[in-house]
Motif scaffolding. Structure first.
Motif, PDB file in Angstrom:
ATOM      1  N   LEU A   1       0.823  -1.207   0.000  1.00 52.17           N
ATOM      2  CA  LEU A   1       0.000   0.000   0.000  1.00 52.17           C
ATOM      3  C   LEU A   1       0.856   1.255   0.000  1.00 52.17           C
ATOM      4  N   MET A   2       1.974   1.194   0.696  1.00 54.31           N
ATOM      5  CA  MET A   2       2.873   2.336   0.736  1.00 54.31           C
ATOM      6  C   MET A   2       3.342   2.709  -0.668  1.00 54.31           C
ATOM      7  N   PHE A   3       3.676   1.713  -1.477  1.00 51.81           N
ATOM      8  CA  PHE A   3       4.158   1.983  -2.827  1.00 51.81           C
ATOM      9  C   PHE A   3       3.015   2.292  -3.794  1.00 51.81           C
ATOM     10  N   SER A   4       1.890   1.592  -3.669  1.00 50.23           N
ATOM     11  CA  SER A   4       0.800   1.761  -4.635  1.00 50.23           C
ATOM     12  C   SER A   4       0.115   3.114  -4.514  1.00 50.23           C
ATOM     13  N   GLN A   5       0.177   3.768  -3.354  1.00 51.78           N
ATOM     14  CA  GLN A   5      -0.513   5.040  -3.200  1.00 51.78           C
ATOM     15  C   GLN A   5       0.075   6.117  -4.113  1.00 51.78           C
ATOM     16  N   PHE A   6       1.306   5.933  -4.555  1.00 55.30           N
ATOM     17  CA  PHE A   6       1.924   6.910  -5.448  1.00 55.30           C
ATOM     18  C   PHE A   6       1.457   6.760  -6.893  1.00 55.30           C
ATOM     19  N   THR A   7       0.801   5.634  -7.210  1.00 54.97           N
ATOM     20  CA  THR A   7       0.292   5.423  -8.563  1.00 54.97           C
ATOM     21  C   THR A   7      -1.227   5.512  -8.619  1.00 54.97           C
ATOM     22  N   ASP A   8      -1.896   5.581  -7.464  1.00 53.79           N
ATOM     23  CA  ASP A   8      -3.352   5.703  -7.434  1.00 53.79           C
ATOM     24  C   ASP A   8      -3.777   7.146  -7.688  1.00 53.79           C
ATOM     25  N   ILE A   9      -5.093   7.355  -7.778  1.00 55.61           N
ATOM     26  CA  ILE A   9      -5.637   8.698  -7.947  1.00 55.61           C
ATOM     27  C   ILE A   9      -5.215   9.574  -6.777  1.00 55.61           C
TER      28      ILE A   9
ATOM     29  N   ARG B   1      -5.481  12.135  -3.940  1.00 53.98           N
ATOM     30  CA  ARG B   1      -6.611  12.581  -3.135  1.00 53.98           C
ATOM     31  C   ARG B   1      -6.140  13.514  -2.028  1.00 53.98           C
ATOM     32  N   LYS B   2      -7.112  14.222  -1.457  1.00 54.69           N
ATOM     33  CA  LYS B   2      -6.799  15.190  -0.418  1.00 54.69           C
ATOM     34  C   LYS B   2      -6.182  14.535   0.801  1.00 54.69           C
ATOM     35  N   ASP B   3      -6.532  13.274   1.055  1.00 55.84           N
ATOM     36  CA  ASP B   3      -6.019  12.605   2.244  1.00 55.84           C
ATOM     37  C   ASP B   3      -4.735  11.826   1.949  1.00 55.84           C
ATOM     38  N   PHE B   4      -4.022  12.212   0.882  1.00 56.74           N
ATOM     39  CA  PHE B   4      -2.776  11.519   0.537  1.00 56.74           C
ATOM     40  C   PHE B   4      -1.800  11.544   1.703  1.00 56.74           C
ATOM     41  N   LEU B   5      -1.650  12.714   2.323  1.00 55.50           N
ATOM     42  CA  LEU B   5      -0.712  12.828   3.438  1.00 55.50           C
ATOM     43  C   LEU B   5      -1.167  11.990   4.623  1.00 55.50           C
ATOM     44  N   ILE B   6      -2.482  11.971   4.878  1.00 52.82           N
ATOM     45  CA  ILE B   6      -3.022  11.166   5.977  1.00 52.82           C
ATOM     46  C   ILE B   6      -2.739   9.690   5.725  1.00 52.82           C
ATOM     47  N   MET B   7      -2.959   9.247   4.467  1.00 53.82           N
ATOM     48  CA  MET B   7      -2.692   7.858   4.139  1.00 53.82           C
ATOM     49  C   MET B   7      -1.207   7.536   4.293  1.00 53.82           C
ATOM     50  N   PHE B   8      -0.361   8.472   3.884  1.00 57.34           N
ATOM     51  CA  PHE B   8       1.079   8.267   3.994  1.00 57.34           C
ATOM     52  C   PHE B   8       1.487   8.116   5.455  1.00 57.34           C
ATOM     53  N   VAL B   9       0.949   8.975   6.318  1.00 61.54           N
ATOM     54  CA  VAL B   9       1.236   8.890   7.751  1.00 61.54           C
ATOM     55  C   VAL B   9       0.713   7.574   8.318  1.00 61.54           C
ATOM     56  N   HIS B  10      -0.482   7.173   7.871  1.00 67.43           N
ATOM     57  CA  HIS B  10      -1.065   5.911   8.350  1.00 67.43           C
ATOM     58  C   HIS B  10      -0.169   4.731   8.006  1.00 67.43           C
TER      59      HIS B  10
ATOM     60  N   ASP C   1      -9.415  15.644  -4.985  1.00 66.68           N
ATOM     61  CA  ASP C   1      -9.080  16.905  -5.643  1.00 66.68           C
ATOM     62  C   ASP C   1      -9.529  16.831  -7.105  1.00 66.68           C
ATOM     63  N   VAL C   2      -9.220  15.701  -7.736  1.00 63.73           N
ATOM     64  CA  VAL C   2      -9.636  15.482  -9.117  1.00 63.73           C
ATOM     65  C   VAL C   2     -10.254  14.105  -9.206  1.00 63.73           C
ATOM     66  N   GLU C   3     -11.500  14.059  -9.658  1.00 59.24           N
ATOM     67  CA  GLU C   3     -12.187  12.778  -9.754  1.00 59.24           C
ATOM     68  C   GLU C   3     -11.906  12.162 -11.120  1.00 59.24           C
ATOM     69  N   SER C   4     -12.120  10.875 -11.236  1.00 55.26           N
ATOM     70  CA  SER C   4     -11.846  10.186 -12.487  1.00 55.26           C
ATOM     71  C   SER C   4     -12.939  10.462 -13.505  1.00 55.26           C
TER      72      SER C   4
ATOM     73  N   ASN D   1      -9.923   3.841  -5.673  1.00 59.82           N
ATOM     74  CA  ASN D   1     -10.236   4.667  -4.524  1.00 59.82           C
ATOM     75  C   ASN D   1      -9.923   3.912  -3.246  1.00 59.82           C
ATOM     76  N   ARG D   2      -9.452   4.629  -2.213  1.00 58.18           N
ATOM     77  CA  ARG D   2      -8.964   3.949  -1.035  1.00 58.18           C
ATOM     78  C   ARG D   2      -9.478   4.582   0.233  1.00 58.18           C
ATOM     79  N   LEU D   3      -9.610   3.751   1.264  1.00 56.57           N
ATOM     80  CA  LEU D   3      -9.934   4.230   2.604  1.00 56.57           C
ATOM     81  C   LEU D   3      -9.262   3.302   3.580  1.00 56.57           C
ATOM     82  N   ASN D   4      -8.570   3.879   4.583  1.00 54.57           N
ATOM     83  CA  ASN D   4      -7.845   3.091   5.564  1.00 54.57           C
ATOM     84  C   ASN D   4      -6.815   2.176   4.906  1.00 54.57           C
ATOM     85  N   GLY D   5      -6.202   2.665   3.867  1.00 53.05           N
ATOM     86  CA  GLY D   5      -5.190   1.871   3.218  1.00 53.05           C
ATOM     87  C   GLY D   5      -5.737   0.882   2.230  1.00 53.05           C
TER      88      GLY D   5
END
Length: 228
Positions: free
Chosen positions: A37-45, A47-56, A187-190, A214-218
């Motif tokens: 998940l840590m690596f895939s978040q950089f290739t996903d859409i 989102r505003k919670d990118f930083l939150i997901m990164f911290v998670h 921020d930008v929807e598909s 789209n992701r929630l809680n990783g």
């Protein structure tokens, strides 16, 4: 396991607690999953919670690694199990959505929301944080890494509160207004959002974007919400 029902068992005879092969493989699988998940978040859409997901992801990987190195796998498995309790329901909702079983999809997602809030805002602070903050201090005393370990766990709790708020707000909009066309985290929807503007064929409170990333809680979450 006895510590599943009695959290004080997590600290008896610590740190001289055997690591069984089942706990070992459970830990390895979870660690590999969160690294993915840590690596895939950089290739996903984006989102505003990118930083939150990164911290998670950083906090989760740090907790898994730290608890393994310090032989705190008993309480670690409780944290992992608690998170897994709701995540599979979200994946089931996604599968139902792909199969176009919208009512089943809606039911799975509503069930996910209930389990998520109960486990993350109820069981986690009063069960997990209670044993790591108070029971561990009572049974084994303040160990050098106590502050770091509990700091990471409290960070997860803050993220749980944020995500619970997003789930409740989005569900409320879907019920009250009857339509929520955009993920509040986006921020930008598909491109599927543009399709929804011209077509009412997709209905239900859970509708994903075209690439399903789209992701929630990783994991994954509804990118678009429309009401029946």
């Amino acid at each position: 396991a006895p510590w599943f029902w009695d959290t004080r068992q997590c600290w008896y005879n610590y740190p001289f607690q055997p690591l069984t092969s089942r706990l070992y493989y459970y830990y390895i699988l979870e660690l590999a999953f969160y690294w993915s998940l840590m690596f895939s978040q950089f290739t996903d859409i984006k989102r505003k919670d990118f930083l939150i997901m990164f911290v998670h992801h950083l906090a989760t990987i740090g907790l898994i690694t730290f608890s393994y190195m310090n032989n705190m796998v008993r309480v670690g498995t409780l944290v992992l199990c608690l998170h897994d309790a709701s995540d599979f329901l979200l994946e089931a909702a996604k599968l139902a959505n792909y199969a176009k079983y919208q009512r089943l999809c809606d039911a799975f997602f509503m069930l996910f929301g209930v389990v998520f809030i109960v486990t993350r805002l109820g069981i986690y602070p009063f069960w997990i944080l209670n044993t790591t903050l108070f029971e561990s201090w009572e049974l084994i005393g303040p160990y050098p890494s106590w502050w770091l370990f509990n700091g990471l766990l409290v960070t997860l709790q803050v993220l749980h509160i944020i995500w619970s708020y997003l789930i409740i707000r989005t569900a409320s909009k879907a019920l009250v207004r009857g339509k929520v066309s955009k993920d509040d985290r986006s921020d930008v929807e598909s491109s599927s959002e543009e399709e929804d503007v011209t077509s009412n064929s997709t209905k239900g409170i859970f509708s994903t974007s075209s690439n399903g990333s789209n992701r929630l809680n990783g994991h994954v979450a509804g990118g678009q919400w429309t009401g029946e």
